[in-house]
Design a protein around this motif. Structure first.
Motif, PDB file in Angstrom:
ATOM      1  N   VAL A  77      30.183  96.816 -26.418  1.00 52.94           N
ATOM      2  CA  VAL A  77      31.390  97.414 -26.206  1.00 52.94           C
ATOM      3  C   VAL A  77      31.805  98.592 -27.144  1.00 52.94           C
ATOM      4  O   VAL A  77      32.151  99.612 -26.691  1.00 52.94           O
ATOM      5  CB  VAL A  77      32.636  96.387 -26.326  1.00 52.94           C
ATOM      6  CG1 VAL A  77      34.081  96.955 -26.401  1.00 52.94           C
ATOM      7  CG2 VAL A  77      32.381  95.084 -25.069  1.00 52.94           C
ATOM      8  N   MET A  78      31.397  98.631 -28.306  1.00 54.35           N
ATOM      9  CA  MET A  78      31.725  99.468 -29.159  1.00 54.35           C
ATOM     10  C   MET A  78      30.856 100.758 -28.807  1.00 54.35           C
ATOM     11  O   MET A  78      31.297 102.074 -28.905  1.00 54.35           O
ATOM     12  CB  MET A  78      31.585  99.040 -30.645  1.00 54.35           C
ATOM     13  CG  MET A  78      32.390  98.133 -31.168  1.00 54.35           C
ATOM     14  SD  MET A  78      32.165  97.553 -32.979  1.00 54.35           S
ATOM     15  CE  MET A  78      32.665  98.848 -33.860  1.00 54.35           C
ATOM     16  N   ALA A  79      29.660 100.456 -28.348  1.00 53.86           N
ATOM     17  CA  ALA A  79      28.808 101.736 -28.152  1.00 53.86           C
ATOM     18  C   ALA A  79      29.309 102.166 -26.883  1.00 53.86           C
ATOM     19  O   ALA A  79      29.342 103.771 -26.638  1.00 53.86           O
ATOM     20  CB  ALA A  79      27.440 101.204 -27.826  1.00 53.86           C
ATOM     21  N   ALA A  80      29.813 101.526 -25.752  1.00 54.30           N
ATOM     22  CA  ALA A  80      29.991 102.013 -24.433  1.00 54.30           C
ATOM     23  C   ALA A  80      31.520 103.031 -24.746  1.00 54.30           C
ATOM     24  O   ALA A  80      31.744 103.996 -24.179  1.00 54.30           O
ATOM     25  CB  ALA A  80      30.694 100.741 -23.629  1.00 54.30           C
ATOM     26  N   VAL A  81      32.303 102.285 -25.568  1.00 54.45           N
ATOM     27  CA  VAL A  81      33.655 103.248 -25.980  1.00 54.45           C
ATOM     28  C   VAL A  81      33.489 104.162 -26.665  1.00 54.45           C
ATOM     29  O   VAL A  81      34.214 105.280 -26.236  1.00 54.45           O
ATOM     30  CB  VAL A  81      34.625 102.270 -26.805  1.00 54.45           C
ATOM     31  CG1 VAL A  81      35.678 103.100 -27.252  1.00 54.45           C
ATOM     32  CG2 VAL A  81      35.279 101.087 -25.983  1.00 54.45           C
ATOM     33  N   ALA A  82      32.244 104.347 -27.494  1.00 52.86           N
ATOM     34  CA  ALA A  82      32.106 105.841 -28.262  1.00 52.86           C
ATOM     35  C   ALA A  82      31.448 106.644 -27.083  1.00 52.86           C
ATOM     36  O   ALA A  82      31.984 107.813 -27.232  1.00 52.86           O
ATOM     37  CB  ALA A  82      30.896 105.318 -29.182  1.00 52.86           C
ATOM     38  N   VAL A  83      30.780 106.429 -26.008  1.00 53.19           N
ATOM     39  CA  VAL A  83      30.379 107.073 -25.085  1.00 53.19           C
ATOM     40  C   VAL A  83      31.559 107.526 -24.227  1.00 53.19           C
ATOM     41  O   VAL A  83      31.664 108.765 -23.915  1.00 53.19           O
ATOM     42  CB  VAL A  83      29.218 106.436 -24.057  1.00 53.19           C
ATOM     43  CG1 VAL A  83      29.125 107.164 -22.982  1.00 53.19           C
ATOM     44  CG2 VAL A  83      27.777 106.162 -24.724  1.00 53.19           C
ATOM     45  N   MET A  84      32.392 106.719 -24.051  1.00 56.13           N
ATOM     46  CA  MET A  84      33.667 107.138 -23.206  1.00 56.13           C
ATOM     47  C   MET A  84      34.341 108.044 -23.971  1.00 56.13           C
ATOM     48  O   MET A  84      35.014 108.952 -23.288  1.00 56.13           O
ATOM     49  CB  MET A  84      34.486 105.630 -23.062  1.00 56.13           C
ATOM     50  CG  MET A  84      33.796 104.967 -21.883  1.00 56.13           C
ATOM     51  SD  MET A  84      34.549 103.096 -21.931  1.00 56.13           S
ATOM     52  CE  MET A  84      36.043 103.619 -21.397  1.00 56.13           C
ATOM     53  N   LEU A  85      34.611 108.142 -25.297  1.00 56.00           N
ATOM     54  CA  LEU A  85      35.349 108.969 -26.224  1.00 56.00           C
ATOM     55  C   LEU A  85      34.674 110.131 -26.095  1.00 56.00           C
ATOM     56  O   LEU A  85      35.528 111.270 -26.028  1.00 56.00           O
ATOM     57  CB  LEU A  85      35.205 108.258 -27.561  1.00 56.00           C
ATOM     58  CG  LEU A  85      36.257 109.163 -28.761  1.00 56.00           C
ATOM     59  CD1 LEU A  85      37.693 109.116 -28.135  1.00 56.00           C
ATOM     60  CD2 LEU A  85      36.041 108.519 -30.007  1.00 56.00           C
ATOM     61  N   PHE A  86      33.404 110.452 -26.118  1.00 52.31           N
ATOM     62  CA  PHE A  86      32.775 111.414 -26.197  1.00 52.31           C
ATOM     63  C   PHE A  86      32.918 112.141 -24.648  1.00 52.31           C
ATOM     64  O   PHE A  86      32.971 113.560 -24.541  1.00 52.31           O
ATOM     65  CB  PHE A  86      31.209 111.356 -26.328  1.00 52.31           C
ATOM     66  CG  PHE A  86      30.334 112.806 -26.299  1.00 52.31           C
ATOM     67  CD1 PHE A  86      30.460 113.619 -26.993  1.00 52.31           C
ATOM     68  CD2 PHE A  86      29.771 112.892 -25.250  1.00 52.31           C
ATOM     69  CE1 PHE A  86      29.553 114.803 -27.075  1.00 52.31           C
ATOM     70  CE2 PHE A  86      28.849 113.969 -24.910  1.00 52.31           C
ATOM     71  CZ  PHE A  86      28.959 114.969 -25.916  1.00 52.31           C
ATOM     72  N   ALA A  87      32.794 111.550 -23.799  1.00 43.64           N
ATOM     73  CA  ALA A  87      32.968 111.942 -22.176  1.00 43.64           C
ATOM     74  C   ALA A  87      34.485 112.201 -21.911  1.00 43.64           C
ATOM     75  O   ALA A  87      34.593 112.875 -20.752  1.00 43.64           O
ATOM     76  CB  ALA A  87      32.161 110.976 -21.197  1.00 43.64           C
ATOM     77  N   ALA A  88      35.320 111.525 -22.304  1.00 44.62           N
ATOM     78  CA  ALA A  88      36.720 111.419 -21.742  1.00 44.62           C
ATOM     79  C   ALA A  88      37.295 113.115 -21.709  1.00 44.62           C
ATOM     80  O   ALA A  88      37.849 113.538 -20.550  1.00 44.62           O
ATOM     81  CB  ALA A  88      37.657 110.512 -22.450  1.00 44.62           C
ATOM     82  N   GLY A  89      36.905 113.889 -22.906  1.00 45.29           N
ATOM     83  CA  GLY A  89      37.625 114.998 -22.854  1.00 45.29           C
ATOM     84  C   GLY A  89      37.154 115.959 -21.734  1.00 45.29           C
ATOM     85  O   GLY A  89      37.761 116.589 -20.921  1.00 45.29           O
ATOM     86  N   PRO A  90      35.759 116.007 -21.807  1.00 49.87           N
ATOM     87  CA  PRO A  90      35.075 116.983 -20.867  1.00 49.87           C
ATOM     88  C   PRO A  90      35.235 116.606 -19.419  1.00 49.87           C
ATOM     89  O   PRO A  90      35.790 117.440 -18.363  1.00 49.87           O
ATOM     90  CB  PRO A  90      33.431 116.923 -21.093  1.00 49.87           C
ATOM     91  CG  PRO A  90      33.552 116.509 -22.617  1.00 49.87           C
ATOM     92  CD  PRO A  90      34.507 115.563 -22.935  1.00 49.87           C
ATOM     93  N   VAL A  91      35.328 115.383 -19.026  1.00 50.37           N
ATOM     94  CA  VAL A  91      35.664 114.792 -17.952  1.00 50.37           C
ATOM     95  C   VAL A  91      37.243 115.306 -17.364  1.00 50.37           C
ATOM     96  O   VAL A  91      37.279 115.563 -16.200  1.00 50.37           O
ATOM     97  CB  VAL A  91      35.311 113.234 -17.680  1.00 50.37           C
ATOM     98  CG1 VAL A  91      35.885 112.697 -16.430  1.00 50.37           C
ATOM     99  CG2 VAL A  91      33.889 113.072 -17.689  1.00 50.37           C
ATOM    100  N   GLY A  92      38.003 114.833 -18.320  1.00 49.22           N
ATOM    101  CA  GLY A  92      39.486 115.309 -18.111  1.00 49.22           C
ATOM    102  C   GLY A  92      39.679 116.597 -17.904  1.00 49.22           C
ATOM    103  O   GLY A  92      40.390 116.997 -16.785  1.00 49.22           O
TER     104      GLY A  92
END
Length: 246
Positions: free
Chosen positions: A164-179
């Motif tokens: 879960v922590m690894a997945a959230v880290a990826v989401m944190l990295f991707a959230a800005g560019p995706v947004g």
């Protein structure tokens, strides 16, 4: 702990579960991008971090309460021949909220905002608080679905928490560019809203006892994204030709 680090089965479970959590987190990223995009630009990074931090804390908290989570799937009452559990009620409520939110955002995007923004300071404060509340509501739904999946995929809670922590880290990295990408292209934003409506329908159906395999949903979305990508590439080429001709 050391035995997990040298256990190939533990690593296989971690990688598989982390990838699955990342796929399930796509819903979260898209919703986060659309909600955060309604905030002033300087407040968006903070809202993303808060939203994803809450998502991680909720998932870890639920993982540490596995017995309680499993109890949510036990029958609560029966209605119209369907046995209803707390999980069904959470999914049903979350799906209805997601349908409402997606419909509201589509209306606001197509028709334009007509809200009074005379008091800029008040509008920013209320908007930020409202965004966090909406993120928390959907985090509960997405976290419950994610944790139930994790419980069925791995036996060790430490592996689940690490995934879960690894997945959230990826989401944190991707959230800005995706947004930023979603907000920059109106057609992509409408596609994302349509995807959220599909997720809402899926959650409502699941809450009512009609399971729709997520694979069908993700295939349809992937096909739509591929078509939209080709459209954006063609539009960029036409723009370059016009600039070259000028």
């Amino acid at each position: 702990m050391l035995e997990l680090l040298v256990d190939p089965h533990a690593w296989a479970s971690f990688v598989t579960l982390a990838l699955l959590e990342i796929v399930l987190g796509i819903d979260n990223i898209i919703f986060l991008a659309l909600v955060v995009g309604r905030l002033p630009e300087h407040r968006q990074p903070m809202a993303r971090r808060i939203g994803l931090a809450l998502a991680m804390l909720m998932r870890i908290g639920l993982l540490l309460s596995i017995t309680w989570v499993i109890g949510l799937t036990k029958p609560l009452f029966e209605a119209f021949g369907h046995v209803v559990s707390w999980r069904d009620l959470v999914l049903l409520g979350g799906g209805l909220f997601l349908l409402y939110k997606a419909t509201h955002e589509i209306h606001a995007t197509v028709e334009g905002d007509e809200e009074d923004t005379g008091n800029a300071k008040t509008a920013v404060t209320i908007g930020f608080s409202a965004a966090i509340v909406q993120i928390v509501i959907l985090d509960i739904v997405f976290s419950l679905d994610s944790v139930i999946t994790a419980v069925g995929m791995a036996n060790d809670v430490r592996i689940m928490i690490a995934a879960v922590m690894a997945a959230v880290a990826v989401m944190l990295f991707a959230a800005g560019p995706v947004g930023d990408f979603v907000q920059k292209h109106l057609s992509v934003k409408m596609l994302a809203l349509a995807f959220l409506m599909l997720i809402g329908v899926t959650l409502v159906a699941d809450g009512l006892g009609f399971h729709i395999p997520k694979g069908y949903l993700y295939f349809a979305v992937a096909f739509a994204v591929m078509v939209e990508s080709l459209t954006l590439i063609a539009a960029a080429r036409r723009k370059r030709k016009r600039l070259a001709a000028a």
